[in-house]
Design a protein around this motif. Structure first.
Motif, short mmCIF file in Angstrom:
data_model
loop_
_atom_site.label_atom_id
_atom_site.label_comp_id
_atom_site.label_asym_id
_atom_site.label_seq_id
_atom_site.Cartn_x
_atom_site.Cartn_y
_atom_site.Cartn_z
N ASP A 132 0.81 -1.22 0.00
CA ASP A 132 0.00 0.00 0.00
C ASP A 132 0.84 1.27 0.00
OD1 ASP A 132 -2.32 -1.52 0.04
OD2 ASP A 132 -2.48 -1.49 2.23
N LEU A 133 2.16 1.14 0.16
CA LEU A 133 3.03 2.32 0.10
C LEU A 133 3.15 2.87 -1.33
CD1 LEU A 133 5.95 1.23 2.48
CD2 LEU A 133 4.15 2.91 2.95
N ALA A 134 2.75 2.08 -2.31
CA ALA A 134 2.83 2.53 -3.71
C ALA A 134 2.03 3.82 -3.87
CB ALA A 134 2.28 1.46 -4.64
N GLY A 135 2.69 4.82 -4.46
CA GLY A 135 2.05 6.10 -4.69
C GLY A 135 2.02 7.01 -3.49
N LYS A 136 2.65 6.61 -2.37
CA LYS A 136 2.61 7.38 -1.13
C LYS A 136 3.93 8.12 -0.87
CE LYS A 136 -1.49 5.72 -0.13
NZ LYS A 136 -2.70 6.58 -0.17
N ARG A 137 3.85 9.11 -0.02
CA ARG A 137 5.03 9.86 0.44
C ARG A 137 5.57 9.15 1.68
NH1 ARG A 137 1.74 15.11 1.63
NH2 ARG A 137 0.53 13.40 2.55
N VAL A 138 6.84 8.74 1.61
CA VAL A 138 7.40 7.89 2.66
C VAL A 138 8.73 8.45 3.16
CG1 VAL A 138 8.08 5.54 3.31
CG2 VAL A 138 6.35 5.88 1.51
N ASP A 159 7.63 -6.61 -5.94
CA ASP A 159 7.46 -6.18 -7.34
C ASP A 159 7.29 -4.67 -7.44
OD1 ASP A 159 7.64 -8.82 -8.37
OD2 ASP A 159 5.54 -9.17 -7.84
N MET A 160 8.07 -3.94 -6.64
CA MET A 160 8.03 -2.48 -6.64
C MET A 160 9.44 -1.95 -6.81
SD MET A 160 5.47 -2.12 -3.33
CE MET A 160 5.59 -0.32 -3.20
N THR A 161 9.56 -0.68 -7.16
CA THR A 161 10.83 0.02 -7.19
C THR A 161 10.68 1.31 -6.40
OG1 THR A 161 10.46 1.40 -9.15
CG2 THR A 161 11.19 -0.87 -9.53
N SER A 177 8.26 13.49 12.58
CA SER A 177 7.58 14.78 12.68
C SER A 177 6.76 15.04 11.42
CB SER A 177 8.60 15.91 12.88
OG SER A 177 9.22 15.82 14.15
N GLN A 178 7.33 14.69 10.26
CA GLN A 178 6.60 14.84 9.00
C GLN A 178 5.36 13.94 8.98
OE1 GLN A 178 9.34 14.11 5.77
NE2 GLN A 178 10.34 16.11 6.00
N LEU A 179 5.46 12.76 9.60
CA LEU A 179 4.30 11.87 9.66
C LEU A 179 3.17 12.51 10.47
CD1 LEU A 179 2.93 9.10 9.19
CD2 LEU A 179 4.04 8.33 11.31
N THR A 180 3.50 13.02 11.62
CA THR A 180 2.45 13.57 12.48
C THR A 180 1.86 14.87 11.95
OG1 THR A 180 4.12 14.62 13.90
CG2 THR A 180 3.33 12.44 14.56
N ASP A 181 2.65 15.63 11.15
CA ASP A 181 2.09 16.87 10.60
C ASP A 181 1.51 16.68 9.21
OD1 ASP A 181 4.18 17.06 8.72
OD2 ASP A 181 5.33 18.48 9.94
N GLY A 182 1.53 15.45 8.70
CA GLY A 182 0.88 15.15 7.42
C GLY A 182 1.72 15.40 6.19
N THR A 183 2.99 15.71 6.37
CA THR A 183 3.86 15.95 5.21
C THR A 183 4.15 14.66 4.47
OG1 THR A 183 4.88 17.79 6.40
CG2 THR A 183 6.05 16.97 4.46
N VAL A 184 4.25 13.54 5.19
CA VAL A 184 4.41 12.22 4.57
C VAL A 184 3.27 11.32 5.05
CG1 VAL A 184 6.92 12.41 4.37
CG2 VAL A 184 5.92 11.32 6.40
N ASP A 185 3.05 10.24 4.29
CA ASP A 185 1.98 9.30 4.61
C ASP A 185 2.45 8.16 5.51
OD1 ASP A 185 0.01 10.53 2.74
OD2 ASP A 185 1.47 9.86 1.24
N ALA A 186 3.75 7.90 5.50
CA ALA A 186 4.32 6.83 6.32
C ALA A 186 5.75 7.19 6.66
CB ALA A 186 4.28 5.49 5.56
#
Length: 310
Positions: A132-138, A159-161, A177-186
């Motif tokens: 599910d990380l595909a297409g997400k900010r990590v 099967d991802m890159t 910090s980015q996770l809790t402020d919504g800058t990244v998804d994971a």
């Protein structure tokens, strides 16, 4: 050899190989702030400064982490460092991330705590599994850290890159910090537990571990025998559920050119005062002294002398 790990005074340990150089400062390579390597290096430094004697001192250095640390030993920027078992094995062979440097002549000093790949989202996230990380900010940790190595290992198995995610190369503290402020998804962090960055994030947000799809964790462990499954209880970070995470054991390493008496004194300071180290550092409570006799690379001559004396 039977190892009894009874208390052995550092001064007695030094007698086997002679007295280390006076006023010798050792820089210990750790990782970025927010993980477990830096506080572990800080605690080891405190123990060494208190108990190693003979003018030996140690100071923790912030680095890119487990991948970079053997290279920093090779270039002389640190004298001792923390890394993962699998990376130490690659370093002495001069392969993988150490191909450019060539074989790095390091020896093991001590087995340390395991690191686990924290894969964390906010509790209400739609991300459930690694796929599910595909297409997400990590947030994937600093470019020289072990987290990215794990990510590069896990992506092809799914099967991802790296092009399937939008990576953020930041320290663990900044990543969570980015996770809790919504800058990244994971946010991901290869660290011992509890990790400071995750603890800080859990204080202000409800977190959840990303899971592996059925059979994928077993597939990953089968693909690399250095990796293992590690259970992290829900109460560690007050997560919604316990986590079954992929992990790897860590070790303290030093160049084989480093004076054997110095390394023996450092090893004695750690293991003769292990309870003190464990009282100061939660990750140190996971250290098994006997594991130092079964590491991925041979012991440094100084560490070998310490264990032979037990």
């Amino acid at each position: 050899m039977t190892v009894s790990f009874k208390t052995l005074a550092s001064a007695a340990a030094l007698a086997v190989l002679g007295t280390a150089a006076t006023a010798e400062e050792l820089r210990i390579g750790t990782a970025s702030l927010g993980g477990a390597f830096y506080p572990m290096g800080q605690s080891i430094s405190n123990i060494v400064n208190e108990h190693a004697g003979s003018g030996i001192t140690m100071v923790p250095i912030v680095t890119g982490g487990s991948v970079q640390n053997p290279n920093l030993i090779s270039t002389g920027e640190v004298e001792i460092a923390i890394t993962n078992n699998n990376l130490a094995a690659l370093a002495v062979k001069g392969v993988g991330p150490y191909t450019a440097a060539g074989p790095i002549d390091i020896g093991a000093v001590a087995a340390l705590h395991p690191s686990v790949l924290h894969m964390v989202v906010l509790a209400d996230s739609d991300i459930q599994t690694f796929e599910d990380l595909a297409g997400k900010r990590v947030a994937v940790g600093p470019a020289g850290g072990g987290t990215l190595g794990f990510v590069n290992f896990l992506l092809p198995l799914h099967d991802m890159t790296v092009d399937d995610i939008t990576p953020s190369f930041v320290s663990y503290s900044d990543g969570f910090s980015q996770l809790t402020d919504g800058t990244v998804d994971a946010a991901l962090a290869l660290s011992g537990y509890p990790a400071g960055a995750v603890m800080q994030a859990s204080a202000g947000a409800e977190l959840r571990f990303i899971t592996f799809s059925d059979g994928m964790l077993d597939k990953a462990i089968d693909a690399n025998g250095a990796y293992l499954a590690v259970d992290v209880a829900a109460d560690v970070y007050d997560t919604t559920d316990a986590g079954v995470l992929i992990g790897v054991n860590n070790m303290l390493v030093a160049p084989n050119s480093l004076d054997a008496a110095t390394v023996q004194a450092v090893t004695a300071a750690i293991f003769d005062n292990l309870e003190e180290l464990q009282a100061e550092n939660a990750s140190a409570r996971q250290i098994d002294p006997a594991a130092s006799l079964n590491l991925a690379i041979p012991l440094h001559a100084g560490a070998q002398a310490y264990f032979d004396a037990q």
